[in-house]
Design a protein around this motif. Structure first.
Motif, PDB file in Angstrom:
ATOM      1  N   SER A  39       0.830  -1.196   0.000  1.00 25.41           N
ATOM      2  CA  SER A  39       0.000   0.000   0.000  1.00 25.41           C
ATOM      3  C   SER A  39       0.867   1.249   0.000  1.00 25.41           C
ATOM      4  O   SER A  39       2.051   1.210   0.350  1.00 25.41           O
ATOM      5  N   GLU A  40       0.283   2.371  -0.389  1.00 23.74           N
ATOM      6  CA  GLU A  40       1.009   3.643  -0.376  1.00 23.74           C
ATOM      7  C   GLU A  40       1.431   4.008   1.037  1.00 23.74           C
ATOM      8  O   GLU A  40       2.521   4.561   1.237  1.00 23.74           O
ATOM      9  N   ASP A  41       0.588   3.709   2.010  1.00 27.51           N
ATOM     10  CA  ASP A  41       0.930   4.032   3.400  1.00 27.51           C
ATOM     11  C   ASP A  41       2.175   3.259   3.843  1.00 27.51           C
ATOM     12  O   ASP A  41       3.083   3.828   4.467  1.00 27.51           O
ATOM     13  N   LEU A  47       9.895   4.520   3.285  1.00 29.93           N
ATOM     14  CA  LEU A  47      10.854   5.314   2.516  1.00 29.93           C
ATOM     15  C   LEU A  47      11.042   6.731   3.041  1.00 29.93           C
ATOM     16  O   LEU A  47      11.807   7.499   2.451  1.00 29.93           O
ATOM     17  N   ALA A  48      10.384   7.065   4.131  1.00 34.52           N
ATOM     18  CA  ALA A  48      10.411   8.449   4.620  1.00 34.52           C
ATOM     19  C   ALA A  48      11.821   8.941   4.919  1.00 34.52           C
ATOM     20  O   ALA A  48      12.121  10.135   4.765  1.00 34.52           O
ATOM     21  N   GLY A  49      12.715   8.047   5.322  1.00 37.44           N
ATOM     22  CA  GLY A  49      14.057   8.468   5.710  1.00 37.44           C
ATOM     23  C   GLY A  49      15.110   8.305   4.645  1.00 37.44           C
ATOM     24  O   GLY A  49      16.316   8.269   4.963  1.00 37.44           O
ATOM     25  N   PHE A  50      14.698   8.239   3.367  1.00 36.18           N
ATOM     26  CA  PHE A  50      15.659   7.970   2.295  1.00 36.18           C
ATOM     27  C   PHE A  50      15.762   9.140   1.320  1.00 36.18           C
ATOM     28  O   PHE A  50      14.780   9.804   1.011  1.00 36.18           O
ATOM     29  N   ASP A  51      16.986   9.326   0.840  1.00 38.53           N
ATOM     30  CA  ASP A  51      17.265  10.350  -0.176  1.00 38.53           C
ATOM     31  C   ASP A  51      17.120   9.794  -1.585  1.00 38.53           C
ATOM     32  O   ASP A  51      16.899  10.542  -2.539  1.00 38.53           O
ATOM     33  N   CYS A  52      17.281   8.482  -1.719  1.00 44.68           N
ATOM     34  CA  CYS A  52      17.313   7.829  -3.030  1.00 44.68           C
ATOM     35  C   CYS A  52      16.546   6.519  -2.960  1.00 44.68           C
ATOM     36  O   CYS A  52      16.593   5.812  -1.940  1.00 44.68           O
ATOM     37  N   VAL A  53      15.847   6.194  -4.042  1.00 45.00           N
ATOM     38  CA  VAL A  53      15.140   4.916  -4.149  1.00 45.00           C
ATOM     39  C   VAL A  53      15.469   4.295  -5.498  1.00 45.00           C
ATOM     40  O   VAL A  53      15.402   4.963  -6.530  1.00 45.00           O
ATOM     41  N   PHE A  62       4.865   5.381  -8.583  1.00 48.74           N
ATOM     42  CA  PHE A  62       5.254   6.598  -7.866  1.00 48.74           C
ATOM     43  C   PHE A  62       4.434   7.770  -8.409  1.00 48.74           C
ATOM     44  O   PHE A  62       4.935   8.631  -9.112  1.00 48.74           O
ATOM     45  N   PRO A  63       3.132   7.795  -8.036  1.00 51.17           N
ATOM     46  CA  PRO A  63       2.288   8.919  -8.429  1.00 51.17           C
ATOM     47  C   PRO A  63       2.558  10.114  -7.520  1.00 51.17           C
ATOM     48  O   PRO A  63       3.336  10.027  -6.553  1.00 51.17           O
ATOM     49  N   ALA A  64       1.898  11.224  -7.785  1.00 52.28           N
ATOM     50  CA  ALA A  64       2.067  12.420  -6.957  1.00 52.28           C
ATOM     51  C   ALA A  64       1.720  12.142  -5.506  1.00 52.28           C
ATOM     52  O   ALA A  64       2.365  12.669  -4.585  1.00 52.28           O
ATOM     53  N   SER A  65       0.716  11.275  -5.277  1.00 50.19           N
ATOM     54  CA  SER A  65       0.292  10.987  -3.902  1.00 50.19           C
ATOM     55  C   SER A  65       1.385  10.325  -3.072  1.00 50.19           C
ATOM     56  O   SER A  65       1.402  10.445  -1.838  1.00 50.19           O
ATOM     57  N   VAL A  66       2.297   9.621  -3.749  1.00 51.13           N
ATOM     58  CA  VAL A  66       3.445   9.030  -3.046  1.00 51.13           C
ATOM     59  C   VAL A  66       4.592  10.028  -2.971  1.00 51.13           C
ATOM     60  O   VAL A  66       5.172  10.262  -1.897  1.00 51.13           O
ATOM     61  N   LEU A  67       4.931  10.627  -4.095  1.00 54.24           N
ATOM     62  CA  LEU A  67       6.076  11.545  -4.127  1.00 54.24           C
ATOM     63  C   LEU A  67       5.881  12.723  -3.180  1.00 54.24           C
ATOM     64  O   LEU A  67       6.845  13.174  -2.528  1.00 54.24           O
ATOM     65  N   ASN A  68       4.668  13.200  -3.035  1.00 51.41           N
ATOM     66  CA  ASN A  68       4.407  14.341  -2.154  1.00 51.41           C
ATOM     67  C   ASN A  68       4.573  13.993  -0.684  1.00 51.41           C
ATOM     68  O   ASN A  68       4.709  14.886   0.160  1.00 51.41           O
TER      69      ASN A  68
END
Length: 319
Positions: A39-41, A47-53, A62-68
Motif C-alpha cells: 500500500s502507499e501508506d 521510505l520516509a528516511g531515504f534520499d534515493c530509491v 510513484f504517483p504524486a500521492s506518493v512523491l508528495n
C-alpha cells in the motif's frame, strides 16, 4: 549524514552483490528491502528516511500521492529507460531527479521461449509425474516445426522471438497497428493483414507490445474466442494487454490449449489470486527481466547514476 538509498523488491536479496557499491564509499548507505510494500501508506512510511530509491521495473507506482509524502527523496532510479508508473511532473515539482538504466532484451526473449517450450511439451506436468510416481508419459507434445507463431509486436523483443521461431522451422507472422511490410520483410516474417487474422491462424500467439491506451485490453473475450482450441497464448509483456477475466474464463472452459504468463494485474500475486490455481496455465513470477547479467546492469548503472548525481552531473535522466 550519508545519502541513504533504498532498493525496493530485492526478493532474492542480491542487489548488494550485483554491483560494486563500495565505489560510492561512505557517502551512501544502502538499504535493500526484500519484501514488497502493498500500500502507499506502507511504502511511504518505509521510505520516509531515504534520499534515493531504486525501483525495479513498473511494479511500484510513484504517483504524486506518493512523491508528495517523501519530502526527503531527491533521486529515483528506475530499471530500464521507460517507466509508465512514475509521475514525472510531480517528481520535477518536488525536486526529485529521475534516472534510468539500460535493460537487455535477451532475458525476456529467452523466457518467452522457455514458456512456449514448456507448454508445447508439457514439461511441468511430466516432471511432476516423474518425481511423484505418476504415469510414465501422460502428454502428447505440440510440434513447433511447421506450425504458425503469431507475434503481436515486432520490436526489439518481438523480432528476436521471431528469429528463434524461424530457426525452429515455424511459420512466423506478426501484427501491430503501425507494423509495415518493410519491417516484417527485414525480420523475415509475414505481415498479418489484421489482428484477427493473426489470432485465427496462429498455433502460438506471443505478446510483445508496450502498454498504452491503444494496447490496454487489446485481447479481450472476443479476441480470445478467435484462437484455435489447440492454440497457446504467451504474455511476457504487460498483464493489462490481455483481459485477465477473459483469459481465466478461456482457460477454465478449455477454449484454448493453454497459456504461459509472466505478468499479472497485481504483483506479487496475492495468495488467493485465481491465476495461482487456473488450469492449463504455465505461470512464472515476472521473471522476464530477472537474470544475472541484467541485474548486474541494473544495479551497476544505478551505482553510476548515484555517483553522477552526487557529483552534480546526473546520468540517463528520464521524463
Amino acid at each position: 549524514m550519508p545519502f541513504r538509498c533504498a532498493v525496493l523488491d530485492d526478493f532474492q536479496n542480491v542487489a548488494a552483490a550485483s554491483a560494486d557499491w563500495s565505489t560510492l564509499g561512505d557517502r551512501v548507505e544502502l538499504v535493500p528491502f526484500t519484501e514488497h510494500f502493498a500500500s502507499e501508506d506502507e511504502l511511504t512510511a518505509a521510505l520516509a528516511g531515504f534520499d534515493c530509491v531504486v525501483t525495479l521495473r513498473e511494479r511500484v507506482p510513484f504517483p504524486a500521492s506518493v512523491l508528495n509524502r517523501l519530502p526527503r527523496l531527491k533521486l529515483l532510479i528506475a530499471s530500464g529507460m521507460r517507466n509508465s508508473v512514475i509521475d514525472y511532473a510531480a517528481a520535477r515539482a518536488g525536486g526529485v531527479t529521475v534516472c534510468g538504466t539500460e535493460s537487455s532484451s535477451t532475458p525476456p526473449v529467452e523466457l518467452t521461449w522457455a514458456l512456449i517450450l514448456g507448454l508445447a511439451r508439457g514439461i511441468v506436468q511430466e516432471n511432476n509425474a516423474l518425481r511423484e510416481g505418476g504415469p510414465w508419459q501422460s502428454t502428447v507434445g505440440a510440434d513447433l516445426h511447421g506450425r504458425t507463431l503469431g507475434l503481436l509486436g515486432l520490436g526489439r523483443i518481438g523480432s528476436q522471438v521471431a528469429r528463434v521461431g524461424l530457426a525452429f522451422g515455424m511459420q512466423v507472422t506478426a501484427w501491430s497497428r503501425h507494423l509495415t511490410e518493410k519491417r516484417a520483410d527485414e525480420v523475415g516474417v509475414r505481415l498479418a493483414l489484421s489482428k484477427e487474422e493473426l489470432l485465427t491462424s496462429s498455433d502460438f500467439v506471443s505478446v510483445h507490445l508496450a502498454l498504452g491506451d491503444r494496447t490496454r485490453g487489446l485481447l479481450g473475450a472476443a479476441e480470445l474466442a478467435l484462437l484455435k482450441p489447440t492454440a497457446y497464448l504467451v504474455n511476457t509483456s504487460r498483464a493489462a494487454i490481455v483481459d485477465q477475466d477473459a483469459l481465466l474464463a478461456a482457460l477454465h472452459e478449455g477454449r484454448i490449449a493453454g497459456a504461459g504468463i509472466d505478468v499479472y494485474d497485481v504483483e506479487p500475486l496475492p495468495a488467493g489470486h485465481p491465476m495461482r490455481t487456473a488450469p492449463r496455465l504455465l505461470a512464472t513470477p515476472h521473471l522476464g527481466y530477472v537474470s544475472r547479467a541484467n541485474y548486474e546492469r541494473y544495479y551497476g548503472q544505478a551505482v553510476e547514476d548515484i555517483r553522477a548525481y552526487l557529483d552534480g552531473a546526473p546520468l540517463r535522466v528520464l521524463g
